[in-house]
Design an enzyme around this catalytic site. Structure first.
Site, PDB file in Angstrom:
ATOM      1  CG  ASP A  15      -1.960   1.109   1.179  1.00 61.62           C
ATOM      2  OD1 ASP A  15      -3.155   0.796   1.048  1.00 61.62           O
ATOM      3  OD2 ASP A  15      -1.582   2.297   1.259  1.00 61.62           O
ATOM      4  CG  ASP A 115      -3.006   3.508  -2.085  1.00 54.45           C
ATOM      5  OD1 ASP A 115      -3.978   2.750  -1.947  1.00 54.45           O
ATOM      6  OD2 ASP A 115      -2.419   4.066  -1.146  1.00 54.45           O
ATOM      7  CD  GLU A 116      -5.531  -0.857  -0.801  1.00 56.22           C
ATOM      8  OE1 GLU A 116      -5.814  -1.828  -0.107  1.00 56.22           O
ATOM      9  OE2 GLU A 116      -5.727   0.318  -0.462  1.00 56.22           O
TER      10      GLU A 116
HETATM   11  P1  TTP Z   1      -5.379   5.056   1.294  1.00 57.92           P
HETATM   12  O1  TTP Z   1      -4.360   4.031   0.930  1.00 57.92           O
HETATM   13  O2  TTP Z   1      -6.534   4.613   2.151  1.00 57.92           O
HETATM   14  O3  TTP Z   1      -4.726   6.283   2.058  1.00 57.92           O
HETATM   15  P2  TTP Z   1      -3.336   7.022   1.777  1.00 57.92           P
HETATM   16  O4  TTP Z   1      -2.525   6.313   0.751  1.00 57.92           O
HETATM   17  O5  TTP Z   1      -3.609   8.446   1.507  1.00 57.92           O
HETATM   18  O6  TTP Z   1      -2.637   6.935   3.203  1.00 57.92           O
HETATM   19  P3  TTP Z   1      -1.942   5.674   3.904  1.00 57.92           P
HETATM   20  O7  TTP Z   1      -0.506   6.046   4.055  1.00 57.92           O
HETATM   21  O8  TTP Z   1      -2.647   5.543   5.213  1.00 57.92           O
HETATM   22  O9  TTP Z   1      -2.143   4.486   3.004  1.00 57.92           O
HETATM   23  O10 TTP Z   1      -6.016   5.678  -0.006  1.00 57.92           O
HETATM   24  C1  TTP Z   1      -5.276   5.875  -1.211  1.00 57.92           C
HETATM   25  C2  TTP Z   1      -5.700   7.160  -1.885  1.00 57.92           C
HETATM   26  O11 TTP Z   1      -7.094   7.127  -2.155  1.00 57.92           O
HETATM   27  C3  TTP Z   1      -5.472   8.384  -1.041  1.00 57.92           C
HETATM   28  O12 TTP Z   1      -4.145   8.898  -1.181  1.00 57.92           O
HETATM   29  C4  TTP Z   1      -6.521   9.327  -1.548  1.00 57.92           C
HETATM   30  C5  TTP Z   1      -7.655   8.440  -1.998  1.00 57.92           C
HETATM   31  N1  TTP Z   1      -8.729   8.426  -0.981  1.00 57.92           N
HETATM   32  C6  TTP Z   1      -9.782   9.324  -1.121  1.00 57.92           C
HETATM   33  O13 TTP Z   1      -9.815  10.102  -2.093  1.00 57.92           O
HETATM   34  N2  TTP Z   1     -10.771   9.338  -0.175  1.00 57.92           N
HETATM   35  C7  TTP Z   1     -10.772   8.509   0.906  1.00 57.92           C
HETATM   36  O14 TTP Z   1     -11.694   8.564   1.746  1.00 57.92           O
HETATM   37  C8  TTP Z   1      -9.665   7.579   1.049  1.00 57.92           C
HETATM   38  C9  TTP Z   1      -9.615   6.668   2.246  1.00 57.92           C
HETATM   39  C10 TTP Z   1      -8.692   7.581   0.080  1.00 57.92           C
HETATM   40 MG    MG Z   2      -2.205   4.228   0.877  1.00 58.61          MG
HETATM   41 MG    MG Z   3      -4.826   2.127   0.037  1.00 59.99          MG
END
Ligand code: TTP
Ligand code: MG
Ligand code: MG
Length: 370
Positions: A15, A115-116
């Protein structure tokens, strides 16, 4: 839990860290070290809209995905924070490049979101979790040197545990959960972290006195089945013990694509709404045509000023990729909708196309110009 060697798998979940905000930092090094907040502005002016994500500095102030931009500004008023508007095109380009890197490291690969991704590295690692860790270090280095983005990786015997593990040491962490450590690892983790537990299920579980996965594992199966039904109840009982046999496999094409937009002001003026609908149609059409897809289904969604969503759909007689047809059908669906929902004004308008087929007919002019 006893694992037969044959069944033992080494699964990774990768991720990307604070993804959208990290891409923005990469694009502009001058903002590194300050709170960075990526926002989805509603288009209604001012600070109307929500936070998409924020970097870890901003998170220290309680700012993260889903809160309103206005609240984020309030929480960050004492610091020099950077508020940016989402740039989906950029993030999806970076995501594609990173997914190509990750894919190379697995026997099987599955992208789970922008992103995963999951990797099955059972053969690659010779079922050895230490070699799995070495592979994870290599993946992190590769993504960092090629794309300047950090990620966190979970390594475990199943997708379910690997995903939870990836979130434990963020950013830039690696968390390894060996088969014999799965139950101990899961035990203190809140049930909300399990795939399939949303806010509603979490509340039901809390009412049963269950807050952690360990408490869920101790719950009687009969009670779970009575509360959630056989399928979900059994899933929770297994999940609580880290049992998840689902395979890492590439997903097919999306079954539908949709776009949504907030109108400048609430209205019933069909000309204004059609203008916006046409813009969404052009956007959707260009995405599908680029992928060589045609479609049969079109849906129009209108969210009214009471925030209730109304939809109207039509299935075409045969697959099409003709923009004029999309616009015509969407326009008439909207007319029907407005004629039938007479009490409210439209606040948001959206469109979905579905039932895709690979287009094999004559090439269109756009095939050469895209
Ligand atoms: P995530 O992987 O949930 O969050 P992140 O990558 O920003 O942070 P982390 O380091 O905790 O993994 O989500 C990936 C992307 O998806 C995030 O950068 C932006 C988008 N996103 C939204 O637009 N709205 C949301 O509610 C979430 C959870 C994510
Ligand atoms: Mg993330
Ligand atoms: Mg994610």
């Amino acid at each position: 839990m006893v694992f037969e060697l044959q069944q033992l798998r080494v699964i990774m979940h990768v991720d990307l860290d604070y993804f959208f905000a990290q891409v923005e930092e990469r694009e502009d090094h001058a903002i590194v070290g300050r709170p960075v907040i990526v926002c989805v502005y509603s288009g209604r002016g001012g600070d109307s809209g929500v936070v998409s994500t924020a970097n870890y500095i901003a998170r220290k102030y309680g700012v993260g995905s889903g809160i309103s931009i206005a609240l984020a500004k309030k929480k960050l008023k004492s610091v020099e924070a950077v508020f940016l508007s989402v740039n989906h095109q950029l993030y999806s380009m970076v995501s594609k490049k990173i997914m190509c890197i990750i894919r190379k490291y697995g026997d099987a690969f599955e992208q789970a979101s922008i992103d995963e991704a999951y990797l099955d590295v059972t053969d690659r690692s010779g079922r050895d979790f230490e070699r799995g860790r070495d592979l994870a270090i290599e993946i992190q280095k590769d993504i960092l040197t090629t794309e300047e983005i950090t990620c966190s990786i979970g390594i475990a015997p199943s997708k379910l545990v690997a995903k939870i593990a990836a979130g434990i040491h963020k950013p830039n962490g690696i968390t390894l959960v060996r088969p014999e450590a799965v139950e101990t690892f899961l035990s203190p983790i809140p049930v909300r972290e399990l795939v399939g537990v949303g806010a509603k299920t979490e509340k039901t579980l809390h009412n049963l006195g269950v807050r952690t996965i360990g408490e869920l594992a101790n719950l009687d199966l009969g009670r779970l089945v009575k509360t959630f039904g056989k399928k979900l109840g059994t899933y929770f009982a297994d999940a609580a013990l880290g049992i998840d046999h689902s395979r890492v496999e590439e997903r097919g094409k999306a079954e539908s694509i949709s776009r949504m937009s907030t109108l400048k002001e609430n209205t019933r003026d069909s000309e204004a709404i059609v203008g916006e609908l046409n813009r969404l149609a052009e956007d959707l059409h260009s995405s599908t045509v680029k992928d060589g897809l045609s479609f049969r289904g079109i849906t129009v969604v209108a969210v009214m000023d009471d925030l209730k969503a109304h939809t109207r759909s039509k299935t075409l007689d045969k697959s099409s990729r003709d923009l004029t047809i999309v616009k015509q059908v969407a326009g008439s669906l909207l007319e029907n909708l407005l004629a039938e929902e007479t009490n409210h004004q439209v606040r948001r308008i959206g469109m979905k196309i579905f039932d895709f087929a690979k287009h094999e007919g004559q090439k269109q002019l756009t095939d050469f110009t895209l």
